[in-house]
Motif scaffolding. Structure first.
Motif, short mmCIF file in Angstrom:
data_model
loop_
_atom_site.label_atom_id
_atom_site.label_comp_id
_atom_site.label_asym_id
_atom_site.label_seq_id
_atom_site.Cartn_x
_atom_site.Cartn_y
_atom_site.Cartn_z
N GLY A 320 0.81 -1.21 0.00
CA GLY A 320 0.00 0.00 0.00
C GLY A 320 0.85 1.26 0.00
N ARG A 321 1.94 1.23 0.75
CA ARG A 321 2.82 2.39 0.80
C ARG A 321 3.55 2.58 -0.53
NH1 ARG A 321 5.52 2.22 6.90
NH2 ARG A 321 3.52 2.17 8.03
N GLY A 322 3.83 1.47 -1.20
CA GLY A 322 4.44 1.57 -2.53
C GLY A 322 3.51 2.28 -3.49
N GLY A 323 2.21 1.98 -3.40
CA GLY A 323 1.25 2.66 -4.24
C GLY A 323 1.14 4.14 -3.92
N ALA A 324 1.18 4.47 -2.61
CA ALA A 324 1.12 5.88 -2.20
C ALA A 324 2.34 6.65 -2.69
CB ALA A 324 0.99 5.97 -0.69
N LEU A 325 3.50 6.02 -2.61
CA LEU A 325 4.73 6.67 -3.08
C LEU A 325 4.64 6.96 -4.57
CD1 LEU A 325 7.68 7.58 -2.64
CD2 LEU A 325 8.37 5.21 -3.10
N ALA A 326 4.18 5.99 -5.35
CA ALA A 326 4.08 6.17 -6.79
C ALA A 326 3.07 7.27 -7.14
CB ALA A 326 3.67 4.86 -7.46
N ALA A 327 2.02 7.39 -6.32
CA ALA A 327 1.03 8.44 -6.58
C ALA A 327 1.65 9.83 -6.40
CB ALA A 327 -0.15 8.27 -5.63
N LYS A 328 2.67 9.93 -5.53
CA LYS A 328 3.31 11.22 -5.28
C LYS A 328 4.39 11.54 -6.31
CE LYS A 328 2.62 11.29 -0.26
NZ LYS A 328 3.30 11.33 1.07
N ILE A 329 5.22 10.55 -6.65
CA ILE A 329 6.39 10.84 -7.49
C ILE A 329 6.26 10.29 -8.90
CG2 ILE A 329 7.88 10.86 -5.45
CD1 ILE A 329 8.97 8.13 -6.33
N GLY A 330 5.18 9.55 -9.17
CA GLY A 330 5.01 8.93 -10.48
C GLY A 330 5.52 7.50 -10.49
N PRO A 331 5.10 6.69 -11.46
CA PRO A 331 5.43 5.26 -11.45
C PRO A 331 6.82 4.91 -11.96
CG PRO A 331 4.07 5.78 -13.35
CD PRO A 331 4.18 7.05 -12.55
N ARG A 332 7.48 5.83 -12.69
CA ARG A 332 8.72 5.45 -13.36
C ARG A 332 9.80 4.96 -12.40
NH1 ARG A 332 12.91 9.45 -16.49
NH2 ARG A 332 14.02 7.87 -17.72
N LEU A 333 10.06 5.72 -11.35
CA LEU A 333 11.12 5.35 -10.42
C LEU A 333 10.79 4.08 -9.63
CD1 LEU A 333 13.92 6.24 -9.56
CD2 LEU A 333 12.86 7.62 -7.75
N PRO A 334 9.59 3.95 -9.04
CA PRO A 334 9.27 2.69 -8.35
C PRO A 334 9.30 1.47 -9.27
CG PRO A 334 7.74 4.40 -7.69
CD PRO A 334 8.53 4.96 -8.83
N MET A 335 8.85 1.63 -10.52
CA MET A 335 8.84 0.50 -11.45
C MET A 335 10.25 0.19 -11.98
SD MET A 335 5.26 1.11 -13.51
CE MET A 335 5.59 -0.20 -14.69
N SER A 454 11.50 -0.29 -17.73
CA SER A 454 10.71 0.74 -17.05
C SER A 454 11.38 2.11 -17.13
CB SER A 454 10.49 0.35 -15.59
OG SER A 454 9.68 -0.80 -15.50
N TRP A 455 12.68 2.16 -16.88
CA TRP A 455 13.38 3.44 -16.87
C TRP A 455 13.31 4.14 -18.22
CZ3 TRP A 455 14.87 6.91 -13.58
CH2 TRP A 455 15.76 7.91 -13.99
N PHE A 456 13.44 3.38 -19.29
CA PHE A 456 13.51 3.99 -20.61
C PHE A 456 12.15 4.15 -21.30
CE2 PHE A 456 17.96 2.58 -20.23
CZ PHE A 456 18.60 3.76 -20.59
N THR A 457 11.11 3.50 -20.79
CA THR A 457 9.83 3.55 -21.52
C THR A 457 8.66 4.08 -20.70
OG1 THR A 457 9.33 1.24 -20.96
CG2 THR A 457 10.51 1.64 -23.02
N ILE A 458 8.68 3.93 -19.39
CA ILE A 458 7.58 4.41 -18.56
C ILE A 458 7.71 5.92 -18.36
CG2 ILE A 458 6.49 4.30 -16.28
CD1 ILE A 458 5.93 1.87 -17.98
N ARG A 459 6.62 6.61 -18.48
CA ARG A 459 6.60 8.06 -18.29
C ARG A 459 5.66 8.43 -17.15
NH1 ARG A 459 10.55 7.53 -20.31
NH2 ARG A 459 11.32 8.22 -22.35
N ASN A 460 6.11 9.37 -16.32
CA ASN A 460 5.24 9.87 -15.27
C ASN A 460 4.15 10.76 -15.87
OD1 ASN A 460 6.73 8.65 -13.20
ND2 ASN A 460 8.13 10.39 -13.06
N PRO A 461 2.94 10.67 -15.34
CA PRO A 461 1.88 11.55 -15.87
C PRO A 461 2.21 13.01 -15.58
CG PRO A 461 1.14 10.44 -13.87
CD PRO A 461 2.45 9.81 -14.25
N GLU A 462 1.78 13.88 -16.48
CA GLU A 462 2.03 15.30 -16.27
C GLU A 462 1.21 15.82 -15.10
OE1 GLU A 462 1.31 17.54 -19.75
OE2 GLU A 462 2.74 16.43 -21.01
N GLN A 463 1.89 16.57 -14.24
CA GLN A 463 1.21 17.15 -13.09
C GLN A 463 0.50 18.43 -13.51
OE1 GLN A 463 1.02 15.69 -10.15
NE2 GLN A 463 2.29 13.99 -10.88
N PRO A 464 -0.73 18.65 -13.05
CA PRO A 464 -1.43 19.89 -13.40
C PRO A 464 -0.70 21.09 -12.83
CG PRO A 464 -2.60 18.70 -11.66
CD PRO A 464 -1.52 17.79 -12.14
#
Length: 469
Positions: A320-335, A454-464
């Motif tokens: 659950g904390r992994g999901g919360a972290l990704a929600a804050k910083i984006g999925p690229r780094l955790p993945m 993941s590092w080369f292909t996953i992109r973090n969503p743009e933050q508003p």
């Protein structure tokens, strides 16, 4: 009883019955998937099975489940989620009985394939019943409870499986499903029927057949390459051609079970590529490690089953904390970091041998491995769903589930061939130890490749951007 809209309250008696049936059904399938590896060595000794037989006992289930899980979800949407779920649970119980009574490896393999077919009906149905029955305000809480109780089933699986193998018989690993299925069927009697009124008409039967044939042909070729090369080569050709025909069919079908348009999204394609690599390694690590601990390190079945608990504990505590972290910083780094941590843990597991210190050589590496999984799993799921249109969210999740199963299936089929194991080698500590170490290196390479993808292909969503006017 039939309803097309969600209206059940979590606090109502009907809501409790829905949650009970869904949790018991999915928990039974999860339990079965975690206990069988612990029993493989004892099955081999009792039935005189070869290593390829053990591969089929593990892979037969994954083969039919990965091939048909998307079709199973579609059948529930059309004919009723409770109805298809009940058929799946009943079929799973019958197949489990056949597994428990199997007199030969061949009968057990056939029964395991039947188990996978049944699981393809009940697995998507368990979550679909919750989504279809509960009111929107209670749905998130119901899914959270269902997921949490599923984690409990995963956690007790290795212990229960090891205990049954050690103190009863490997057959009870399968027979234990019968009372669980009976309780599940009773609970399902109180579950309201739901359907998807917007589901497309028609089923992709050609796609299901071609997908199954493709996976079956490739899997057969990999497992039987050493023992039956004259059959394995044609099987590989048939499997590859069926796979190509499957892709063509999905592009042209009016009602594809795997809409290829989803893969036009780079994010969706990348997440599934990472899933294939990561879950291939996960399936291989668990297959080889439990056998290594019993054959080479001298663990009994109960100790071998309990040895994998650090992974489950880390998932329960930190996913659950992994999901919360990704929600804050984006999925690229955790993945990226998640698979690399798993790779480190896998490299350390290569030290497991005849003289093993559990805490240093098994528990510590598996803790690192579990930390990596907890880091990547929630961001991976969220990325897959976010990359697909809302009306394809269920299909996108199903595709990712099927890719994960197929990854484990192909790795367990291919790695013994790649590391030179066959026949009765699983009973020879010296030979198996050498193959195990090579398998861990290959698994670590797959995980590292997942991190690189993941590092080369996953992109973090743009933050508003915040407005300043």
């Amino acid at each position: 009883m039939s309803q097309l809209s969600a209206s059940v309250s979590l606090k109502s008696s009907t809501g409790r019955w829905v949650l009970a049936a869904a949790t018991l059904g999915s928990g039974m399938a999860l339990l079965d998937s975690t206990v069988v590896n612990v029993a493989l060595r004892r099955i081999g000794e009792d039935l005189g099975a070869s290593l390829s037989d053990l591969q089929w006992i593990s892979n037969g289930y994954l083969l039919s489940l990965a091939s048909l899980i998307l079709l199973g979800g579609s059948l529930g949407d059309h004919f009723g989620r409770r109805r298809i779920f009940v058929i799946g649970v009943a079929g799973f119980a019958i197949a489990s009985l056949a597994c428990g009574l199997a007199p030969t490896p061949a009968v057990l393999i056939i029964a395991r394939i039947a188990q996978g077919v049944a699981a393809a009906l009940l697995t998507p149905g368990s979550l679909a019943m919750i989504q279809g029955a509960f009111a929107q305000r209670d749905r998130a809480r119901a899914i959270g409870t269902w997921s949490g109780l599923g984690s409990v089933a995963t956690a007790i699986g290795p212990f229960l499986g090891g205990w049954l193998v050690q103190y009863a018989s490997w057959r009870w690993v399968f027979l234990i499903n019968l009372p669980i299925a009976a309780i599940t069927l009773y609970a399902a009697r109180h579950v309201p029927e739901t359907r998807d009124p917007e589901a497309v008409k028609g089923f992709d039967i050609p796609g299901a057949i071609l997908g199954s044939l493709g996976l079956a042909g490739i899997t057969y070729a990999l497992i039987e390459w050493t023992a039956l090369p004259s059959i394995a080569v044609p099987a590989l050709i048939i499997g590859l051609l069926a796979g190509l025909a499957f892709v063509i069919n999905e592009r042209r079908s009016r009602n594809p079970m795997m809409p290829t348009g989803l893969f036009a999204s780079r994010q969706f394609s990348a997440a599934n590529a990472m899933t294939l690599l990561t879950y291939a390694a996960l399936g291989a690590v668990m297959f080889f490690l439990v056998l290594q601990l019993q054959v080479v390190s001298g663990f009994d079945a109960l100790a071998a089953g309990l040895s994998t608990l650090p992974v489950t504990i880390m998932m329960i505590l930190l996913a659950g904390r992994g999901g919360a972290l990704a929600a804050k910083i984006g999925p690229r780094l955790p993945m990226t970091i998640g698979p690399l941590l798993c790779a480190v843990g896998t490299l350390l597991l290569a030290r497991v041998g005849p003289q093993v210190n559990y805490w240093l050589d098994v528990a510590a590496p598996l803790t690192i491995f579990g930390l990596g999984l907890a880091t990547l799993v929630a961001p991976l799921t969220a990325t897959v769903l976010a990359a697909a249109p809302d009306h394809h969210a269920g299909i996108a999740s199903g595709i990712n589930n099927a890719v994960a199963r197929a990854g484990s299936l192909l790795a367990v089929a291919a790695l013994p061939l790649m590391v030179g194991l066959s026949g009765g080698d699983y009973a020879d500590p010296v030979v198996f130890d050498r193959g195990y170490r090579a398998a861990m290196l290959w698994s670590a390479a797959l995980l590292a490749a997942g991190g690189v993808v993941s590092w080369f292909t996953i992109r973090n969503p743009e933050q508003p951007t915040a407005r300043t006017d």
